[in-house]
Design an enzyme around this catalytic site. Structure first.
Site: not given
Ligand code: GLA
Length: 381
Positions: A33, A125, A171, A223
């Protein structure tokens, strides 16, 4: 595997594909984050990939078929593509076409066969892997000449503007830019990147990934709310982003914020510091010394950012109690996966301990595997 992909492509679309492109999922070592706060991240690509077997079409149509889908072909015209028109998994690859076209790149239609072994909904991801494999395929098929970071940012745009998830760039940058045997140290403000060697085997260590099987979904608004909270805090502090708040200035800054924003800010500021400390330790060759930083990162996500859940907390606790050097949830949170840094000889004991703790707590059995730092998006055939 590649012959099989070509055979399935032929059965679905008729004729031979031009090539096969692969892009990996990722785990993040530390730096959670922080990416939408202009901060630092340190992801590692997984050996698990999404493969896109593809060929151009000259009629402006997109035909997509996924081995993990419902057996139907998604068939649509590139003309008039707008965000929101594709609600299924196909929104990710279609979003990449849209983002490329919207940015003025001369991209046309294509036939795609998609297959993936990146676990979906596990915080690893899988969506970035799908986007980046599609972007890599189109980049070559249409000779766009885009470099990996540009493809990553277009993939992020697809996810932000077409799919509607306000994720940061970590990601997609990990999936596009990682290299074998290294973690990607990325400054998400400048996009400056450095590949930091991570030779786990030489250090007698393993990176254990534990998928808690609690489905993680960033699209549900939590989120976005966290991101908005961080942006609001930066605005109240008169800063471009929370990245600009130094650890030394944290205490007086917190006093100036409403109570509910304080823990968010504390997490982001200390997490950026943890990324820098991790990289310093890796530069000195001290992989084993990362353990306590990982576990401290988890505590911060659990107590301050509050994105962990009972299953991720238990996995971390059980892994550390069974001898892991350190452990933390990885990715956005709300379920998903935990990583643990473990001595090679302790992998079985730690995995068994987590499985047994889950059994005692009445949780579904987790899935654990070890991961070596792997390569980013590439053409494989
Ligand atoms: C997800 C989002 C990323 C990042 C993470 C937390 O994976 O896609 O961009 O913010 O959460 O670190």
């Amino acid at each position: 595997m590649i012959d099989e992909a070509a055979t399935t492509f032929e059965a679905v679309h008729g004729g031979r594909p031009t090539g096969v492109w692969a892009a990996p999922g990722r785990v993040n070592l530390i730096g959670e984050h922080t990416d939408y706060n202009d901060g630092f991240v340190l992801p590692v690509a997984l050996p698990h990939t999404t493969r896109v077997t593809a060929r151009r079409r000259e009629d402006g149509r997109l035909r997509l078929y996924s081995a993990q889908g419902d057996g139907t072909i998604t068939d649509l015209s590139l003309d008039g593509l707008t965000p929101g028109v594709v609600a299924s998994w196909a929104g990710y690859p279609v979003g990449v076409f849209w983002a490329l076209a919207d940015a003025g790149h001369p991209v046309g239609g294509a036939d795609l066969f998609i297959d993936s072994d990146v676990p979906a909904g596990a915080g690893l991801s899988s969506s970035a892997a799908l986007e980046c494999a599609t972007a890599a395929a189109l980049n070559d098929l249409y000779e766009l000449g885009l470099a990996a970071p540009e493809l990553a940012l277009l993939a992020q745009r697809a996810e932000n503007a077409f799919v509607g998830v306000p994720c940061g760039a970590m990601d997609q940058m990990a999936s596009a830019c990682c290299t074998d045997g290294a973690a990607l140290f990325l400054d998400t403000r400048t996009l400056e990147q450095r590949h930091v060697p991570l030779d786990l085997a030489a250090a007698g260590l393993r990176l254990l990934v534990i998928d808690t099987r609690v489905k993680h979904d960033l699209g549900d608004g939590a989120y976005a709310a966290l991101r908005a909270g961080c942006e609001r805090a930066a605005e109240l502090l008169g800063l471009p982003a929370l990245r600009d708040l130094a650890v030394a200035d944290l205490a007086p800054a917190l006093d100036r914020l409403p109570g509910e924003l304080r823990p968010l800010v504390r997490h982001v500021v200390t997490e950026n510091r943890r990324v820098l400390e991790t990289v310093e330790r890796l530069d000195r060759g001290g992989i084993a010394a990362l353990g306590p930083i990982l576990t401290a990162g988890h505590a911060s996500l659990r107590d301050d950012f509050r994105v962990s859940c009972a299953e991720t907390d238990l996995a971390v606790e059980a892994a550390v109690a069974a001898g892991a050097l350190g452990a933390r949830m990885t990715g956005g949170g709300f379920g998903g996966s935990v990583i643990a840094l473990v001595a090679a000889g302790d992998v079985t004991a730690v995995s068994d301990a987590v499985r047994s703790a889950f059994g005692s707590a009445g949780f579904a059995a987790p899935v654990a595997f070890t991961a070596v730092p792997s390569a980013g998006a590439r053409r494989v055939a």
